[in-house]
Design a protein around this motif. Structure first.
Motif, mmCIF file in Angstrom:
data_model
loop_
_atom_site.group_PDB
_atom_site.id
_atom_site.type_symbol
_atom_site.label_atom_id
_atom_site.label_comp_id
_atom_site.label_asym_id
_atom_site.label_seq_id
_atom_site.Cartn_x
_atom_site.Cartn_y
_atom_site.Cartn_z
ATOM 1 N N THR A 128 0.435 5.877 -0.205
ATOM 2 C CA THR A 128 -0.422 7.043 -0.010
ATOM 3 C C THR A 128 -1.516 6.777 1.012
ATOM 4 O O THR A 128 -2.708 6.868 0.721
ATOM 5 C CB THR A 128 -1.052 7.492 -1.350
ATOM 6 O OG1 THR A 128 -0.092 7.448 -2.379
ATOM 7 C CG2 THR A 128 -1.584 8.925 -1.219
ATOM 8 N N GLN A 133 -8.592 -2.269 -7.783
ATOM 9 C CA GLN A 133 -8.579 -1.066 -6.958
ATOM 10 C C GLN A 133 -9.165 0.120 -7.707
ATOM 11 O O GLN A 133 -9.805 0.992 -7.103
ATOM 12 C CB GLN A 133 -7.174 -0.763 -6.460
ATOM 13 C CG GLN A 133 -6.128 -0.514 -7.515
ATOM 14 C CD GLN A 133 -4.741 -0.354 -6.914
ATOM 15 O OE1 GLN A 133 -4.591 0.077 -5.780
ATOM 16 N NE2 GLN A 133 -3.725 -0.724 -7.663
ATOM 17 N N LEU A 146 -3.306 12.411 -5.306
ATOM 18 C CA LEU A 146 -3.247 11.312 -4.356
ATOM 19 C C LEU A 146 -2.581 10.077 -4.932
ATOM 20 O O LEU A 146 -1.789 9.401 -4.281
ATOM 21 C CB LEU A 146 -4.670 10.946 -3.894
ATOM 22 C CG LEU A 146 -5.432 12.025 -3.121
ATOM 23 C CD1 LEU A 146 -6.851 11.550 -2.855
ATOM 24 C CD2 LEU A 146 -4.721 12.352 -1.818
ATOM 25 N N ILE A 153 -12.341 2.453 -6.536
ATOM 26 C CA ILE A 153 -12.338 3.906 -6.480
ATOM 27 C C ILE A 153 -13.553 4.476 -7.200
ATOM 28 O O ILE A 153 -14.208 5.411 -6.736
ATOM 29 C CB ILE A 153 -11.040 4.461 -7.098
ATOM 30 C CG1 ILE A 153 -9.846 4.119 -6.209
ATOM 31 C CG2 ILE A 153 -11.132 5.970 -7.294
ATOM 32 C CD1 ILE A 153 -8.512 4.416 -6.842
ATOM 33 N N ARG A 199 -12.417 -4.392 0.047
ATOM 34 C CA ARG A 199 -11.466 -3.495 -0.613
ATOM 35 C C ARG A 199 -10.993 -4.130 -1.908
ATOM 36 O O ARG A 199 -10.502 -5.259 -1.934
ATOM 37 C CB ARG A 199 -10.270 -3.234 0.304
ATOM 38 C CG ARG A 199 -9.280 -2.214 -0.260
ATOM 39 C CD ARG A 199 -9.913 -0.830 -0.355
ATOM 40 N NE ARG A 199 -8.992 0.156 -0.871
ATOM 41 C CZ ARG A 199 -8.233 0.951 -0.112
ATOM 42 N NH1 ARG A 199 -8.289 0.841 1.206
ATOM 43 N NH2 ARG A 199 -7.447 1.835 -0.656
ATOM 44 N N LEU A 248 -7.642 13.395 -8.104
ATOM 45 C CA LEU A 248 -7.027 12.119 -7.748
ATOM 46 C C LEU A 248 -5.555 12.076 -8.138
ATOM 47 O O LEU A 248 -4.778 11.316 -7.558
ATOM 48 C CB LEU A 248 -7.771 10.958 -8.435
ATOM 49 C CG LEU A 248 -9.121 10.565 -7.840
ATOM 50 C CD1 LEU A 248 -9.770 9.488 -8.688
ATOM 51 C CD2 LEU A 248 -8.970 10.101 -6.402
ATOM 52 N N TRP A 289 0.823 -1.209 0.000
ATOM 53 C CA TRP A 289 0.000 0.000 0.000
ATOM 54 C C TRP A 289 0.855 1.257 0.000
ATOM 55 O O TRP A 289 1.900 1.323 0.611
ATOM 56 C CB TRP A 289 -0.942 0.018 1.203
ATOM 57 C CG TRP A 289 -2.023 -1.006 1.098
ATOM 58 C CD1 TRP A 289 -2.076 -2.211 1.752
ATOM 59 C CD2 TRP A 289 -3.173 -0.947 0.261
ATOM 60 N NE1 TRP A 289 -3.209 -2.900 1.375
ATOM 61 C CE2 TRP A 289 -3.902 -2.152 0.458
ATOM 62 C CE3 TRP A 289 -3.677 -0.003 -0.631
ATOM 63 C CZ2 TRP A 289 -5.093 -2.425 -0.193
ATOM 64 C CZ3 TRP A 289 -4.860 -0.274 -1.297
ATOM 65 C CH2 TRP A 289 -5.561 -1.464 -1.075
ATOM 66 N N TYR A 342 -2.790 4.175 2.319
ATOM 67 C CA TYR A 342 -3.711 3.092 1.962
ATOM 68 C C TYR A 342 -4.773 3.500 0.936
ATOM 69 O O TYR A 342 -5.791 2.845 0.789
ATOM 70 C CB TYR A 342 -4.388 2.501 3.208
ATOM 71 C CG TYR A 342 -3.415 1.776 4.106
ATOM 72 C CD1 TYR A 342 -3.143 0.423 3.919
ATOM 73 C CD2 TYR A 342 -2.743 2.455 5.114
ATOM 74 C CE1 TYR A 342 -2.228 -0.235 4.729
ATOM 75 C CE2 TYR A 342 -1.825 1.805 5.928
ATOM 76 C CZ TYR A 342 -1.567 0.458 5.729
ATOM 77 O OH TYR A 342 -0.662 -0.185 6.523
ATOM 78 N N VAL A 343 -4.516 4.601 0.215
ATOM 79 C CA VAL A 343 -5.427 4.990 -0.855
ATOM 80 C C VAL A 343 -5.201 4.115 -2.082
ATOM 81 O O VAL A 343 -6.132 3.751 -2.792
ATOM 82 C CB VAL A 343 -5.229 6.476 -1.219
ATOM 83 C CG1 VAL A 343 -6.035 6.857 -2.459
ATOM 84 C CG2 VAL A 343 -5.638 7.354 -0.042
ATOM 85 N N TYR A 344 -3.954 3.760 -2.327
ATOM 86 C CA TYR A 344 -3.587 3.063 -3.563
ATOM 87 C C TYR A 344 -2.444 2.103 -3.275
ATOM 88 O O TYR A 344 -1.613 2.368 -2.400
ATOM 89 C CB TYR A 344 -3.165 4.101 -4.612
ATOM 90 C CG TYR A 344 -3.089 3.595 -6.030
ATOM 91 C CD1 TYR A 344 -4.241 3.276 -6.733
ATOM 92 C CD2 TYR A 344 -1.863 3.442 -6.665
ATOM 93 C CE1 TYR A 344 -4.174 2.823 -8.039
ATOM 94 C CE2 TYR A 344 -1.791 2.998 -7.978
ATOM 95 C CZ TYR A 344 -2.957 2.683 -8.657
ATOM 96 O OH TYR A 344 -2.889 2.234 -9.941
#
Length: 267
Positions: A24, A178, A60, A182, A117, A57, A22, A26-28
């Motif tokens: 950022t 993922q 991020l 999003i 997720r 985005l 993971w 856990y954003v990406y």
């Protein structure tokens, strides 16, 4: 690996594993293929190259690659200093201080839905490990199209190495779980709006949104989609070099534009 986590130790790695870590907050997550000898082959965007969303985005999702504030080891620095496209690095440089996770294939529908997720598992079946490693090494030498966070990202690369599958229409999204997550969150909120008329209970509305989100993830998973092609890695790279992709489907060879492969793999 548990129900809620795909975290593993380095000692359990084997060549052909699809791994990720993971980024950022856990954003990406960044994905790659472990090929043995402490090496990972992964797909990155070049320095200065846009992430590809054209939205906020982009601020991020800037970490599809080693963290910029971590200096690569002496062995990897020459390869990663101006990293772009498909690269090879040691496992530690790939993780960039993050935790190691293994992406799961051939999971049951129940387990897939339990792992809410996206970007952690798929219903699709992986090919043999030696085939996976061959694809990754071939793409390391020959490239894997242009980076785009929605259509052609590091997870798309790893999934292709594992399955040989590519989305036929290069439209909104590729096969990345993922990315689907999003997009799926806001989409679920929109699609569940009509059902809110049926209940004023906040828990009921939340359950409806979650249900729509899970259904959208399930339908869009690479293991369920019918807009995919099984493409040999040699055909893919030869087609990219020529600006076209040669696809063998049902015994017939067809030349298709490299950015618009329109024949479903399974009818």
């Amino acid at each position: 690996m548990g129900l809620l986590s795909n975290r593993i130790g380095k000692g359990s790695l084997k060549p052909g594993d699809h791994i990720y870590s993971w980024r950022t907050a856990y954003v990406y997550a960044h994905h790659g293929i472990y090929v043995g000898d402490d090496k990972v082959i992964h797909f990155t965007r070049g320095r200065g190259e846009e992430v590809g969303t054209g939205t906020v985005l982009d601020l991020l999702l800037v970490s599809s690659g080693p963290k910029r504030n971590r200096t690569p080891c002496a062995t990897c620095s020459a390869h990663l200093a101006e990293s772009h496209g498909v690269v090879s690095s040691c496992l530690d440089c790939f993780l960039a201080g993050g935790v190691l996770y293994r992406f799961e294939y051939s999971v049951s529908p129940a387990l897939f839905l339990a792992k809410a997720r996206g970007g952690t598992c798929t219903l699709a079946v992986s090919d043999l490990d030696e085939i996976v490693v061959h694809r990754a090494k071939h793409l390391l030498n020959n490239g894997f199209r242009c980076y785009n966070v929605f259509k052609n990202n590091c997870e798309d690369f790893a999934i292709y190495c594992k399955t040989g599958l590519l989305v036929a229409e290069q439209g909104v999204v590729g096969q990345s779980g993922q990315t689907i997550s999003i997009i799926g969150g806001p989409l679920a909120a929109v699609l569940s709006t009509p059902f809110r008329l049926l209940t004023t209970n906040v828990y009921g509305m939340a359950a409806t949104a979650v249900g729509v989100y899970c259904a959208s993830r399930y339908v869009a998973d690479i293991g369920n989609r019918r807009d995919v092609l099984k493409v040999a890695v040699e055909d893919l790279t030869a087609g990219l070099a020529a600006g076209r992709v040669q696809v063998v489907d049902n015994g017939s060879q067809m030349a298709l534009p490299a950015n618009q492969m329109a024949l479903p793999a399974n009818g």
